[in-house]
Enzyme design. Structure first.
Site, PDB file in Angstrom:
ATOM      1  N   ARG A 101      -2.651  15.829   5.074  1.00 22.91           N
ATOM      2  CA  ARG A 101      -2.889  14.785   6.268  1.00 22.91           C
ATOM      3  C   ARG A 101      -2.887  15.686   7.440  1.00 22.91           C
ATOM      4  NH1 ARG A 101      -5.905  10.615   8.049  1.00 22.91           N
ATOM      5  NH2 ARG A 101      -4.871   8.891   9.031  1.00 22.91           N
ATOM      6  N   THR A 373     -14.931   8.843   5.890  1.00 23.18           N
ATOM      7  CA  THR A 373     -14.208   9.569   4.892  1.00 23.18           C
ATOM      8  C   THR A 373     -14.670   9.841   3.640  1.00 23.18           C
ATOM      9  OG1 THR A 373     -11.956   8.244   5.774  1.00 23.18           O
ATOM     10  CG2 THR A 373     -11.866   9.301   3.588  1.00 23.18           C
ATOM     11  N   LEU A 392     -12.350  13.090   8.222  1.00 27.78           N
ATOM     12  CA  LEU A 392     -12.475  13.308   9.638  1.00 27.78           C
ATOM     13  C   LEU A 392     -12.093  12.333  10.413  1.00 27.78           C
ATOM     14  CD1 LEU A 392     -15.606  15.677   9.883  1.00 27.78           C
ATOM     15  CD2 LEU A 392     -13.216  16.478  10.172  1.00 27.78           C
ATOM     16  N   ASP A 415      -5.643   6.887  14.251  1.00 27.28           N
ATOM     17  CA  ASP A 415      -5.160   6.314  13.249  1.00 27.28           C
ATOM     18  C   ASP A 415      -3.549   6.112  13.474  1.00 27.28           C
ATOM     19  OD1 ASP A 415      -7.181   5.927  11.588  1.00 27.28           O
ATOM     20  OD2 ASP A 415      -6.376   7.060  10.155  1.00 27.28           O
ATOM     21  N   SER A 444      -2.419   6.603   6.767  1.00 29.07           N
ATOM     22  CA  SER A 444      -3.528   6.347   6.469  1.00 29.07           C
ATOM     23  C   SER A 444      -3.867   5.354   5.529  1.00 29.07           C
ATOM     24  CB  SER A 444      -3.788   7.837   5.649  1.00 29.07           C
ATOM     25  OG  SER A 444      -5.278   7.773   4.814  1.00 29.07           O
ATOM     26  N   SER A 445      -5.076   5.144   5.103  1.00 31.18           N
ATOM     27  CA  SER A 445      -5.373   3.980   4.088  1.00 31.18           C
ATOM     28  C   SER A 445      -6.073   4.600   2.897  1.00 31.18           C
ATOM     29  CB  SER A 445      -6.633   2.895   4.641  1.00 31.18           C
ATOM     30  OG  SER A 445      -5.958   2.160   5.633  1.00 31.18           O
ATOM     31  N   GLY A 465     -14.039   4.404   3.508  1.00 26.93           N
ATOM     32  CA  GLY A 465     -14.197   3.300   4.396  1.00 26.93           C
ATOM     33  C   GLY A 465     -13.220   2.791   5.133  1.00 26.93           C
TER      34      GLY A 465
END
Length: 560
Positions: A101, A373, A392, A415, A444-445, A465
């Site tokens: 990350r 993503t 990105l 984020d 992050s997801s 997404g």
């Protein structure tokens, strides 16, 4: 040398398939294979993965080659200037999770995107140089290399070839590039490969010599070919031409991190997924744990009862995400408590099957402390499985291309919780746990996930997404494990999403009306939108690999 652009119309020729021809290729939505399979956001990237597998590489080799190729053929999200996560199950039974990350630059500060009154400055964390975190992708590729069989010099060959000799862009890529032209021209300090005076069209050939040269420096000098030397200097020069913060020391000190995987059981299956700073693993464990006691299979796919249960589980998982989750290297996150089975069950104590829940009433649990993503999935016949999600952040990231280096930089700083309690570009609300700090990795997801059955890789799944990533992976797994859909049906089925705030159920435009009407009668607010995610799935049934690319984009499967 500056990037060179050539153009011609490919017309129907795009649908003629040739594996080694970047000007004539076909998008394959479903492939069955026995030796190896790759699914990614672009057919040429998936074929790059298969190319190195045929040369003796394993699933990790394929994942590396595919990521490098995506940096060339899928610039909206494939990248050298972003970051991501890798989840792998190796043939010896070992599970590996790599965190690459992006990180906040050393000169970043908690309130860097606020005005003098303490309010967020619109788009400052999204557009341009100040939005960029320190890239992690290249470090992640080299951290993956010990699990591969081939050297980087071979794995990078397809990407260099595609950048140097060019490839034909698809209609979707042409539309995407055209829609971003104004931002490219506004936010860049030099001309780049993506800027064009006339509209892009399907079949235009894109040759990226600057990017090819960057890839060659990585080939010749390894990790130092990106984080030191000429490429690092070009990144810093780009930062200094505007208001960017990344320094040579930021680049040289960046490291990918080997994390402890999130591993949990769901009925007869074992789930292997990504830990923090990805919120996906914790949230997925909570989601699957919350629905496990209920009779989802009997209630049926997209029934009002099954959808309501999953929506209420999503509401609670996202409430916890907003309150508690952040980079574990900087904040103490109560992961053990959040994933405790009794705690997860207790989150559904106030679930009412007769009416909609309320996000004003449903807060984060009482824990006591003592879109752009891209994803790729890979399996091989030896028993290796890899799920990689990279990003990105927004489409084309910050829209800043590093001058004379040819690659885009991320806008991942958005984020972070720019201001705790204020939503980011995806509407996600964060708290102090995800506030900006130098060197910290933003929450992050991304949820790259592997499902094991009898300790053998059964499913590899993931999706882009933004905030919908977690719920899309969750629903895809439920579609496969509970509702007995085929991989293609599970991937292509319309998705729904709830993220606590705002208090609404977002559904794709083609969602069937009957269950939505039932939910509205219970008090749910339904909002329609375009595509949710682009899920890539491989399922292993007795050695036959079923690979599926999402219908929502140019996603394509390849295998042999």
């Amino acid at each position: 040398m500056r990037t060179v652009l050539l153009a011609f119309m490919l017309c129907s020729c795009l649908h003629v398939f040739a594996q080694d021809d970047a000007f004539h290729y076909k998008i394959e939505k479903e492939v069955k294979a026995s030796q190896g399979a790759v699914v990614s956001a672009h057919p040429l990237a998936s074929l790059a993965g298969i190319e190195v597998m045929k040369q003796g590489g394993n699933a990790i080799d394929a994942a590396i080659a595919t990521q490098l190729a995506l940096a060339v053929v899928y610039p909206a999200a494939g990248n050298l200037g972003g970051g991501g996560f890798m989840v792998a199950h190796l043939k010896d039974g070992k599970n590996v999770t790599l965190d690459y990350r992006e990180a906040a630059p050393a000169r970043a500060s908690r309130d860097m995107y606020l005005d003098t009154a303490g309010n967020p400055i619109r788009n400052l964390s999204i557009d341009g140089h100040l939005a960029c975190g320190v890239p992690g992708t290249v470090a992640g590729l080299f951290a993956s290399l010990p699990y591969a069989k081939l050297p980087m010099k071979k794995l990078i060959v397809p990407a260099i070839r595609l950048a140097e000799k060019g490839f034909a862009i698809t209609a979707a890529e042409a539309r995407s590039l055209n829609s971003t032209q104004a931002q490219f021209k506004k936010l860049n300090t030099e001309d780049n490969a993506f800027m064009k005076d006339t509209p892009w069209k399907e079949g235009d050939i894109l040759i990226q010599e600057d990017l090819a040269n960057t890839l060659k420096r990585i080939r010749d000098k390894g990790l130092a070919g990106f984080y030191e030397g000429e490429t690092a200097r070009l990144i810093v020069d780009e930062m200094q031409r505007a208001d960017g913060l990344i320094t040579l020391e930021d680049l040289k000190s960046y490291r990918a991190v080997d994390r402890t995987p999130v591993v949990f059981n769901y009925k007869q299956y074992q789930i292997v997924t990504m830990p923090l700073p990805s919120s996906g693993g914790v949230a997925l464990q909570q989601l699957m744990g919350m629905v496990a006691p209920y009779r989802l299979s009997a209630w049926g796919f997209h029934s009002v009862k099954s959808m309501q249960l999953m929506i209420e589980a999503e509401r609670r998982a996202y409430a916890d995400r907003a309150q508690f989750l952040g980079d574990p290297d900087f904040v103490k996150v109560p992961v053990k408590q959040l994933t405790d089975a009794a705690y997860i069950r207790s989150r559904m104590n106030d679930f009412d099957t007769t009416k909609a829940g309320s996000s004003q009433a449903v807060k984060a649990g009482n824990v006591h402390e003592s879109d752009e993503t891209t994803h790729l999935s890979v399996m091989d016949a030896a028993g290796n499985a890899v799920a990689v999600t990279t990003t990105l952040n927004g489409g084309y990231g910050s829209r800043v291309v590093v001058g004379s280096a040819g690659f885009l930089l991320n806008n991942e700083m958005d984020d972070f919780s720019v201001k705790p309690g204020v939503p980011n570009m995806y509407g996600l609300v964060g708290n102090e746990a995800n506030a900006i700090q130098p060197g910290k990795r933003m929450l992050s997801s991304m949820t790259p996930t592997i499902v094991l059955k009898n300790q053998i890789p059964y499913i590899v799944a993931g999706t882009p997404g933004g905030s919908t990533i977690i719920t899309s992976v969750f629903q895809t797994l439920m579609n496969l494990l509970e509702f007995d859909l085929s991989p293609k049906e599970a991937v292509d089925a319309p998705k729904f999403h709830h993220q606590w705030l705002p208090d609404e159920v977002v559904v794709e435009e083609d969602f069937e009306k009957a269950p939505l009407e039932g939910l509205e009668k219970m008090g749910y607010k339904i909002t329609s939108r375009g595509h949710i995610g682009r899920t890539e799935v491989i399922r292993n049934v007795n050695g036959q690999l079923e690979a599926v690319g999402d219908k929502r984009g140019d996603d394509s499967a390849a295998g042999f």
